[in-house]
Design an enzyme around this catalytic site. Structure first.
Site, PDB file in Angstrom:
ATOM      1  CB  CYS A  71      -0.645   0.230   1.472  1.00 52.82           C
ATOM      2  SG  CYS A  71      -1.967  -0.885   1.063  1.00 52.82           S
ATOM      3  CB  CYS A 102      12.173   4.358  -1.408  1.00 55.68           C
ATOM      4  SG  CYS A 102      12.019   3.236   0.201  1.00 55.68           S
TER       5      CYS A 102
END
Lengths: 84, 355
Positions: free
Chosen positions: B182, B318
């Protein structure tokens, strides 16, 4: 034959469903089993081959590679999804 | 128990005081206090499940708020476990709560799950999902599965009354590269609410015996077309042959990653000129990025290592810290002597503290 796409398969193919020609009108023999369909789709969309666990349902029942496909079958590609 | 409290459900002919008593006696463990775990807990707690187990170690981040509706802006930076416990206690003071300030791991899973009658898998990653399955198979506990992808969700009840398990449907755990989670892929805020509520409903059915449990069937909900499909599936005998947990459930985690937390990372950023490589996609990078960082997407990393100065320290970043972990592994295998750090928790943790 109509193929419903779920999860990552929808993203890979870029659509929520696919319509498979049922005869060889395009000069391509249509897949007769789930195994042949997987091979056909894997060649057309190579990213599908990367999925280690892809469940396939035919007419809402889990199907193995030997399951025979018919013209009016509804197929679904169901990968596992992880989000929570 | 105040008999008025549950009267709206105990007056139901097919539910009644008997089913209410079963809820009262039940012990349910909810794994994860995120998008799925929150609605599951809010309803099981409201409806009068006697003992609820909560397990979570994450902190609340601003990016959680669009779907994790128990948390508010003032909770950002706090532990999910503590905040959820307070709010759930306030909702129902008669519930007995058991809290576990940890993630579920192969070392604690059997010990924790053993203590409950039913497990709700509200986790957000494959390693935990397969661990939950294997532990429940070993301990012969049923579990309610729910999982999300973008606008879709899946629900089923596994290992119920000798019914099929997660591995009967998906025998092999996908690698992290195959299917994004997600945090990296995105999910529409309301979808976990729908799927989590369906999980809560199945949990109530398993506990009380009311209705037909979603066992041997996978329910797939597609929010965009408002459609639900139920796929029938059968047991695979080999899925039940699990007698002990696997050595590891996460190929990435077993590789030792040199992590740096966001606080240490921020101190370095403000005091020195460090090389930060953002491995998210170029779209994500364009949309938002930290200053003085360079974008080399994970997918292009192997072909573009020349863009990285291997003689300098390399800080990999990230969104959630998962892709940077993969980038770490990839670079470390090719350049074992390079000095590489993984920014733990990625931009999610960073922006929670420093935005």
């Amino acid at each position: 034959m109509n193929i419903l796409l779920f999860g990552i398969t929808k993203d890979i193919i870029g659509s929520s469903s696919l319509s498979m020609p049922v005869s060889n009108t395009l000069g391509v023999e249509s897949p007769k089993t789930v195994g042949e369909l997987k091979e056909y789709l894997g060649n057309t969309y190579p990213d599908l081959q990367k999925l280690s666990s892809l469940a396939i349902a035919v007419n809402n029942n889990y199907a193995d590679d030997a399951t025979v496909l018919n013209t009016y079958d509804e197929v679904a590609l169901i990968p596992p999804v992880s989000g929570g | 128990m105040n008999s008025q409290r549950y009267i709206r459900q105990t007056t139901l002919r097919d539910f009644g005081p008997k089913a209410q008593q079963k809820l009262q006696n039940a012990r349910v463990l909810v794994i994860g206090l995120g998008g799925l775990g929150i609605p599951v807990l809010q309803y099981l707690n409201a409806m009068g499940v006697g003992t609820l187990g909560l397990i979570e170690q994450d902190i609340i981040e601003i990016t959680n708020l669009q779907r994790q509706v128990l948390y508010g802006e003032s909770d950002i930076g706090k532990n999910k476990l503590e905040v959820a416990l307070q709010k759930l206690k306030d909702q129902n003071s008669t519930t007995n709560f058991k809290t576990y300030d940890t993630f579920l791991t192969r070392n604690n899973a059997l010990e924790i799950i053993r203590d409950f009658d039913l497990v709700v898998d509200a986790s957000d990653n494959f390693p935990t999902r397969y661990l939950v399955n294997d532990a429940c198979v070993i301990l012969k506990k049923p579990f309610v599965y729910g999982a999300l992808h973008s606008f879709e969700g899946q629900v089923s009840v596994f290992n119920y009354d000798k019914g099929p398990t997660y591995r009967c449907l998906f025998p092999i755990m996908p690698s992290a590269e195959e299917i994004p989670n997600c945090n990296d892929n995105g999910v529409l805020g309301v979808i976990p609410g729908i799927i989590g509520n369906l999980q809560a409903l199945e949990a109530v059915k398993v506990i009380t015996g009311v209705g037909t449990v979603l066992s041997g069937q996978l329910l797939i909900f597609d929010g965009l077309s408002a459609s639900m499909q139920k796929i029938n599936f059968k047991s695979r005998p080999e899925s039940y042959k699990i007698t002990e947990l696997q050595e590891t459930y996460d190929a990435v985690n077993c590789f030792i990653v040199n992590d740096i937390d966001v606080n240490a990372f921020q101190r370095l950023r403000t005091t020195a000129n460090i090389q930060v490589i953002d491995v998210r996609s170029s779209d994500e990078y364009e949309n938002y990025h930290l200053s003085d960082t360079k974008n080399v997407p994970l997918s292009a990393l192997e072909e573009h290592t020349e863009e990285i100065n291997l003689k300098e320290e390399i800080y990999l970043l990230c969104q959630s810290g998962k892709r940077s972990q993969m980038a770490y592994q990839l670079l470390k295998e090719r350049f074992p002597t390079a000095s590489i750090f993984n920014v733990k928790g990625g931009l999610n943790h960073y922006t929670a503290q420093y935005s």
